[in-house]
Write a protein that holds these residues in place. Structure first.
Motif, mmCIF file in Angstrom:
data_model
loop_
_atom_site.group_PDB
_atom_site.id
_atom_site.type_symbol
_atom_site.label_atom_id
_atom_site.label_comp_id
_atom_site.label_asym_id
_atom_site.label_seq_id
_atom_site.Cartn_x
_atom_site.Cartn_y
_atom_site.Cartn_z
ATOM 1 N N ASP A 175 0.826 -1.210 0.000
ATOM 2 C CA ASP A 175 0.000 0.000 0.000
ATOM 3 C C ASP A 175 0.859 1.259 0.000
ATOM 4 O O ASP A 175 0.556 2.232 -0.706
ATOM 5 C CB ASP A 175 -0.927 0.001 1.221
ATOM 6 N N VAL A 176 1.930 1.257 0.801
ATOM 7 C CA VAL A 176 2.809 2.434 0.852
ATOM 8 C C VAL A 176 3.451 2.673 -0.510
ATOM 9 O O VAL A 176 3.504 3.806 -1.006
ATOM 10 C CB VAL A 176 3.891 2.251 1.937
ATOM 11 N N ILE A 177 3.929 1.601 -1.133
ATOM 12 C CA ILE A 177 4.598 1.739 -2.432
ATOM 13 C C ILE A 177 3.617 2.205 -3.504
ATOM 14 O O ILE A 177 3.928 3.077 -4.318
ATOM 15 C CB ILE A 177 5.258 0.404 -2.819
ATOM 16 N N LYS A 178 2.418 1.648 -3.501
ATOM 17 C CA LYS A 178 1.432 2.026 -4.513
ATOM 18 C C LYS A 178 1.036 3.497 -4.409
ATOM 19 O O LYS A 178 0.739 4.141 -5.420
ATOM 20 C CB LYS A 178 0.182 1.153 -4.374
ATOM 21 N N LYS A 179 1.030 4.022 -3.199
ATOM 22 C CA LYS A 179 0.569 5.394 -2.986
ATOM 23 C C LYS A 179 1.647 6.444 -3.253
ATOM 24 O O LYS A 179 1.374 7.642 -3.141
ATOM 25 C CB LYS A 179 0.062 5.547 -1.550
ATOM 26 N N ASN A 180 2.854 6.005 -3.607
ATOM 27 C CA ASN A 180 3.956 6.965 -3.750
ATOM 28 C C ASN A 180 4.693 6.854 -5.079
ATOM 29 O O ASN A 180 5.930 6.762 -5.105
ATOM 30 C CB ASN A 180 4.940 6.781 -2.592
ATOM 31 N N PRO A 181 3.990 6.878 -6.208
ATOM 32 C CA PRO A 181 4.714 6.867 -7.487
ATOM 33 C C PRO A 181 5.502 8.163 -7.669
ATOM 34 O O PRO A 181 4.985 9.259 -7.432
ATOM 35 C CB PRO A 181 3.585 6.751 -8.519
ATOM 36 N N ASP A 203 8.324 3.494 -9.699
ATOM 37 C CA ASP A 203 7.893 3.897 -11.038
ATOM 38 C C ASP A 203 6.369 3.976 -11.065
ATOM 39 O O ASP A 203 5.683 3.261 -10.334
ATOM 40 C CB ASP A 203 8.368 2.878 -12.077
ATOM 41 N N GLU A 204 5.853 4.843 -11.924
ATOM 42 C CA GLU A 204 4.399 4.965 -12.047
ATOM 43 C C GLU A 204 3.898 3.968 -13.084
ATOM 44 O O GLU A 204 4.345 3.961 -14.229
ATOM 45 C CB GLU A 204 4.008 6.380 -12.449
ATOM 46 N N SER A 205 2.967 3.108 -12.678
ATOM 47 C CA SER A 205 2.421 2.098 -13.580
ATOM 48 C C SER A 205 1.253 2.674 -14.369
ATOM 49 O O SER A 205 0.866 3.835 -14.188
ATOM 50 C CB SER A 205 1.973 0.870 -12.787
ATOM 51 N N ARG A 211 5.172 1.196 -8.451
ATOM 52 C CA ARG A 211 5.723 -0.155 -8.564
ATOM 53 C C ARG A 211 7.236 -0.059 -8.465
ATOM 54 O O ARG A 211 7.841 0.836 -9.056
ATOM 55 C CB ARG A 211 5.369 -0.787 -9.911
ATOM 56 N N ILE A 212 7.853 -0.992 -7.720
ATOM 57 C CA ILE A 212 9.317 -0.987 -7.666
ATOM 58 C C ILE A 212 9.908 -2.253 -8.278
ATOM 59 O O ILE A 212 11.125 -2.385 -8.353
ATOM 60 C CB ILE A 212 9.833 -0.800 -6.224
ATOM 61 N N GLU A 399 -6.843 -13.822 -4.979
ATOM 62 C CA GLU A 399 -6.299 -12.534 -4.559
ATOM 63 C C GLU A 399 -4.999 -12.291 -5.309
ATOM 64 O O GLU A 399 -4.047 -13.048 -5.188
ATOM 65 C CB GLU A 399 -6.036 -12.551 -3.051
ATOM 66 N N ASP A 400 -4.951 -11.220 -6.106
ATOM 67 C CA ASP A 400 -3.760 -11.012 -6.917
ATOM 68 C C ASP A 400 -3.153 -9.628 -6.742
ATOM 69 O O ASP A 400 -2.448 -9.153 -7.604
ATOM 70 C CB ASP A 400 -4.066 -11.273 -8.397
ATOM 71 N N ASP A 401 -3.406 -8.987 -5.616
ATOM 72 C CA ASP A 401 -2.850 -7.658 -5.411
ATOM 73 C C ASP A 401 -1.466 -7.678 -4.779
ATOM 74 O O ASP A 401 -0.683 -6.779 -4.975
ATOM 75 C CB ASP A 401 -3.764 -6.843 -4.481
ATOM 76 N N LEU A 402 -1.170 -8.687 -3.955
ATOM 77 C CA LEU A 402 -0.048 -8.552 -3.044
ATOM 78 C C LEU A 402 1.289 -8.960 -3.631
ATOM 79 O O LEU A 402 2.316 -8.420 -3.267
ATOM 80 C CB LEU A 402 -0.327 -9.377 -1.776
ATOM 81 N N GLN A 403 1.299 -9.922 -4.522
ATOM 82 C CA GLN A 403 2.565 -10.446 -4.995
ATOM 83 C C GLN A 403 3.412 -9.391 -5.684
ATOM 84 O O GLN A 403 4.563 -9.203 -5.362
ATOM 85 C CB GLN A 403 2.310 -11.607 -5.955
ATOM 86 N N ASP A 404 2.855 -8.719 -6.674
ATOM 87 C CA ASP A 404 3.654 -7.768 -7.428
ATOM 88 C C ASP A 404 3.207 -6.351 -7.132
ATOM 89 O O ASP A 404 3.272 -5.482 -7.971
ATOM 90 C CB ASP A 404 3.540 -8.069 -8.929
ATOM 91 N N GLY A 405 2.705 -6.129 -5.932
ATOM 92 C CA GLY A 405 2.282 -4.789 -5.570
ATOM 93 C C GLY A 405 3.461 -3.879 -5.375
ATOM 94 O O GLY A 405 3.307 -2.711 -5.099
#
Length: 406
Positions: A175-181, A203-205, A211-212, A399-405
């Motif tokens: 969640d932290v990574i997704k919110k900080n592109p 990076d901004e997806s 996404r890192i 559930e497919d959000d967490l692996q490559d989040g």
């Protein structure tokens, strides 16, 4: 099944679960003397079949589930329409047994799978450690450019230490990574004996989230506990069975609470086999739990009183009982059940169209896999509630959000 390719192993597991579920319906009818005409694995054109004791057993082209057929409304059947051993002519309780037997069969099968695992290889026990493991870093990704390496453990993010591991810990980091592109995120990294601080700019997806480029996994080790006697074997089995069941129920609750997000993750056999194949590559223990969780999912989702599920058929029978045995108008029943079937068919078509999409999962261990709500939907013929089929489409949420989040 160690010599089989992982995809084939997962396919065998899925086929076994379908067979067990349909066998529950079949045996509940057969043992009560109710006429059964068909037992099929899959839908559509027949690939292979044989007949035994007036029952046609077949394998069909589309492995989306299976069905048990009854001659209730078959115009070619020689059985009189008022025969007391036709399913539609049986008392409500007898029909309840037939409909619910698939769920019971999957619950029993799940327990036996766990028992077999406990007896043969021991019960896997997790020892959790703080942070989130990074099994893989993609080349040229934001994480790779910043110096994050495979095998690192992310202990904290932006000055906040991550607690002992689990799906929620991974989700917190994602969640932290997704919110900080495009903005620096400070990661506290454990690397062997070193404790490092690394700034990473996600990076901004395409969906404008950060996404890192790393694969994430809960940070824990697994050891095995072997039972010393039959009593311990049953105790370990029950503890694991109840733990998996509780997880499935909790996942179902979260799914309904966040249905707008979860609806996009509905999948079927293609996704199940994709995930199962990866689990099979990881370990035999993972395959045991994969099979057990699928059975429990199948049982739990099936008892929901929703159209096209076994629970929906049971709900209609309860209404019939409340009406003193007076059946619900046939046209109304058809509309209720057909609405659910249409939803399942549309979801199945959607999966076929999108089956090339990447189904995301954690590689190790299996418990990191959030596999939700495997279910079935009972198909009906137009002539009656049961018509000639009690059929089951395989449906699940992955559930497919967490692996490559990240």
């Amino acid at each position: 099944m160690e010599s089989l390719p992982p995809v084939l192993e997962a396919s065998v597991v899925l086929a076994a679960i379908i067979i067990v579920h349909e066998s529950g319906h079949f045996l509940a009818a057969h043992l009560q003397g109710i006429h059964v005409s068909k037992f099929a694995i899959g839908f559509g054109p027949v690939l292979a079949k044989f007949n035994a004791k007036n029952v046609e057993y077949s394998i069909r082209a589309f492995p989306l589930g299976g069905f048990v057929g009854f001659p209730d409304n078959d115009p070619d059947s020689e059985i009189p329409v008022d025969d007391v051993n036709l399913l539609k002519n049986r008392p409500i309780f007898d029909r309840v047994l037939v409909i619910s037997a698939g769920v019971v069969a999957n619950v029993v099968f799940a327990y036996l799978i766990i028992f077999a695992q406990v007896v043969s290889s021991g019960l896997p026990v997790q020892e959790a450690f703080p942070g989130v493991l990074v099994p893989e870093v993609r080349e040229l990704s934001a994480a790779a450019r910043a110096g994050v390496r495979s095998g690192d453990v992310i202990l904290g993010v932006d000055g906040v230490l991550l607690p002992k591991t689990g799906p929620s810990t991974v989700s917190q980091l994602v969640d932290v990574i997704k919110k900080n592109p495009g903005r620096n995120v400070s990661l506290r990294i454990g690397r062997g004996d070193q404790d490092l601080e690394i700034d990473v700019m996600p990076d901004e997806s395409t969906d404008r989230t950060g996404r890192i480029g790393v694969q994430l996994s809960p940070n824990f080790k697994i050891s095995k506990v072997r039972p010393k006697n039959p009593g311990e074997a049953f105790s370990y089995t029950w503890r694991e069975f109840w733990g998996l069941t509780s997880s499935v129920l909790d996942s179902l609750r979260q799914t309904f609470q966040n249905f707008s997000q979860s609806a996009s993750k509905v999948s079927g056999p293609v996704a199940i086999i994709a995930v199962g194949a990866e689990v099979a590559r990881s370990s035999t223990d993972g395959l045991y739990q994969f099979a057990a969780v699928l059975n429990i999912n199948l049982a739990v989702i099936n008892v929901l009183p929703l159209p096209a599920l076994d629970g929906g058929s049971l709900a209609l029978l309860l209404i019939e009982a409340a009406r003193g045995g007076k059946k619900i108008p046939q046209e109304l029943e058809q509309r209720i059940m057909s609405s659910g079937i249409m939803v399942v068919v549309l979801l199945g078509c959607r999966e076929v169209i999108e089956r090339g999409r990447w189904v995301v999962f954690w590689k190790e261990p299996f418990d990191a896999l959030e596999l939700w709500n495997l279910g079935t939907s009972s198909s009906v013929e137009p002539e009656s509630r049961y018509g000639t089929h009690i059929g089951d489409f395989i449906v699940c949420l992955v559930e497919d959000d967490l692996q490559d989040g990240a």
